[in-house]
Design a protein around this motif. Sequence first.
Motif, PDB file in Angstrom:
ATOM      1  N   GLU A 128       0.667  -1.170   0.054  1.00 23.96           N
ATOM      2  CA  GLU A 128      -0.102   0.162  -0.075  1.00 23.96           C
ATOM      3  C   GLU A 128       0.831   1.406   0.049  1.00 23.96           C
ATOM      4  OE1 GLU A 128      -2.641  -0.251   3.388  1.00 23.96           O
ATOM      5  OE2 GLU A 128      -3.805  -2.067   2.430  1.00 23.96           O
ATOM      6  N   LEU A 129       2.098   1.165   0.511  1.00 22.67           N
ATOM      7  CA  LEU A 129       3.060   2.322   0.501  1.00 22.67           C
ATOM      8  C   LEU A 129       4.127   1.952  -0.357  1.00 22.67           C
ATOM      9  CD1 LEU A 129       3.320   3.061   4.379  1.00 22.67           C
ATOM     10  CD2 LEU A 129       1.781   4.254   2.743  1.00 22.67           C
ATOM     11  N   LYS A 130       4.366   3.115  -1.228  1.00 20.82           N
ATOM     12  CA  LYS A 130       5.500   2.986  -2.088  1.00 20.82           C
ATOM     13  C   LYS A 130       6.401   4.316  -1.980  1.00 20.82           C
ATOM     14  CE  LYS A 130       6.599   1.730  -6.873  1.00 20.82           C
ATOM     15  NZ  LYS A 130       7.380   0.569  -6.312  1.00 20.82           N
ATOM     16  N   THR A 131       7.643   4.251  -2.381  1.00 18.05           N
ATOM     17  CA  THR A 131       8.356   5.497  -2.406  1.00 18.05           C
ATOM     18  C   THR A 131       8.715   5.754  -3.748  1.00 18.05           C
ATOM     19  OG1 THR A 131      10.609   4.272  -2.003  1.00 18.05           O
ATOM     20  CG2 THR A 131       9.329   5.298  -0.177  1.00 18.05           C
ATOM     21  N   THR A 136       6.447   9.432  -0.479  1.00 17.01           N
ATOM     22  CA  THR A 136       5.739   8.275  -0.013  1.00 17.01           C
ATOM     23  C   THR A 136       4.343   8.319  -0.481  1.00 17.01           C
ATOM     24  OG1 THR A 136       6.813   8.137   2.182  1.00 17.01           O
ATOM     25  CG2 THR A 136       4.841   6.876   1.912  1.00 17.01           C
ATOM     26  N   ASP A 138       0.737   6.600  -0.846  1.00 15.43           N
ATOM     27  CA  ASP A 138      -0.175   5.927   0.027  1.00 15.43           C
ATOM     28  C   ASP A 138      -1.269   5.459  -0.919  1.00 15.43           C
ATOM     29  OD1 ASP A 138      -2.184   4.755   1.531  1.00 15.43           O
ATOM     30  OD2 ASP A 138      -1.470   5.853   3.249  1.00 15.43           O
ATOM     31  N   TYR A 139      -1.187   4.356  -1.597  1.00 14.19           N
ATOM     32  CA  TYR A 139      -2.252   3.963  -2.592  1.00 14.19           C
ATOM     33  C   TYR A 139      -3.882   3.720  -1.772  1.00 14.19           C
ATOM     34  CZ  TYR A 139       1.175   2.961  -5.969  1.00 14.19           C
ATOM     35  OH  TYR A 139       2.284   3.357  -7.056  1.00 14.19           O
ATOM     36  N   GLU A 140      -3.484   3.322  -0.525  1.00 17.68           N
ATOM     37  CA  GLU A 140      -4.977   2.928   0.208  1.00 17.68           C
ATOM     38  C   GLU A 140      -5.562   4.444   0.303  1.00 17.68           C
ATOM     39  OE1 GLU A 140      -7.832   0.975   2.213  1.00 17.68           O
ATOM     40  OE2 GLU A 140      -6.139   0.377   0.715  1.00 17.68           O
ATOM     41  N   ARG A 141      -5.056   5.780   0.899  1.00 19.56           N
ATOM     42  CA  ARG A 141      -5.499   6.774   1.261  1.00 19.56           C
ATOM     43  C   ARG A 141      -5.488   7.943   0.149  1.00 19.56           C
ATOM     44  NH1 ARG A 141      -2.098   8.973   4.619  1.00 19.56           N
ATOM     45  NH2 ARG A 141      -3.448  10.623   5.347  1.00 19.56           N
ATOM     46  N   THR A 145       3.118  11.954   0.155  1.00 16.14           N
ATOM     47  CA  THR A 145       3.812  12.668   1.337  1.00 16.14           C
ATOM     48  C   THR A 145       5.274  12.961   1.078  1.00 16.14           C
ATOM     49  OG1 THR A 145       2.293  11.759   2.875  1.00 16.14           O
ATOM     50  CG2 THR A 145       4.277  13.205   3.834  1.00 16.14           C
ATOM     51  N   SER A 150       2.219  17.582   1.752  1.00 18.81           N
ATOM     52  CA  SER A 150       1.262  16.406   1.019  1.00 18.81           C
ATOM     53  C   SER A 150       0.177  16.851   0.382  1.00 18.81           C
ATOM     54  CB  SER A 150       0.735  15.548   2.524  1.00 18.81           C
ATOM     55  OG  SER A 150       1.507  15.131   3.379  1.00 18.81           O
TER      56      SER A 150
END
Length: 229
Positions: A128-131, A136, A138-141, A145, A150
């Motif tokens: 769900e998190l990728k850099t 960062t 956040d594919y879920e949210r 960031t 953000s």
Amino acid sequence: MFKLLLIEDDSTLFNEIKERLTQWSYDVYGIQDFSNVTQEFIEIKPDLVIIDIQLPKFDGFHWCRMIRSHSNLPIIFLSSRDHPTDMVMSMQLGADDYIQKPFHFDVLIAKVQAILRRVYNYNTDNPELKTWCGATVDYERNVLTHDMGSIELTKNEIFILKLLIEKKNKIVTREELINSLWDDKRFISDNTLTVNINRLRKKLDEIGLGVFIETKVGQGYMAIEEEAL
């Protein structure tokens, strides 16, 4: 069952659209007070909004802004006006699609199904998190960031960015993006993708990352890593 909010003041058209969508097992809600659309939206908590541009009190653009201040859920605009600027404005405000009146109900249903499938049913093998480029993702949210801040992205924007990042430093063709986003390109104007890309870049510019999405003229787009510049 998905809940759809149909913001349409023409009662005849509202009932026709509601009947067609209900046949596909969608739960369709309308607006009782067109001066208080935001509050009804909050109470209904729909999965997708279909909104006409010409409405009493305030136009659809106004209510799209209000909805976007609360949610990144998918939005489809309807319009009887034949102005290209309406489509551009819709996309810039964060709409996922735009349908010109009069339209065939099968087109509306196809677009609704494609958007709901893409937004709520797609899965990714990535965490769900990728850099990417020091940010960062956040594919879920649907949030990026970075040290500079953000940003929140719409479903279309995060999906485009995801496709580009998955193939970073490689060209993703316009056709590939259109097919992945909307399933059936027969119903999509090429300008729709351009507006979505430009809107994504504008948001990325806020945190200094817009330059990392490159346009490859006549080919497509490419997400590059910071060190590749």
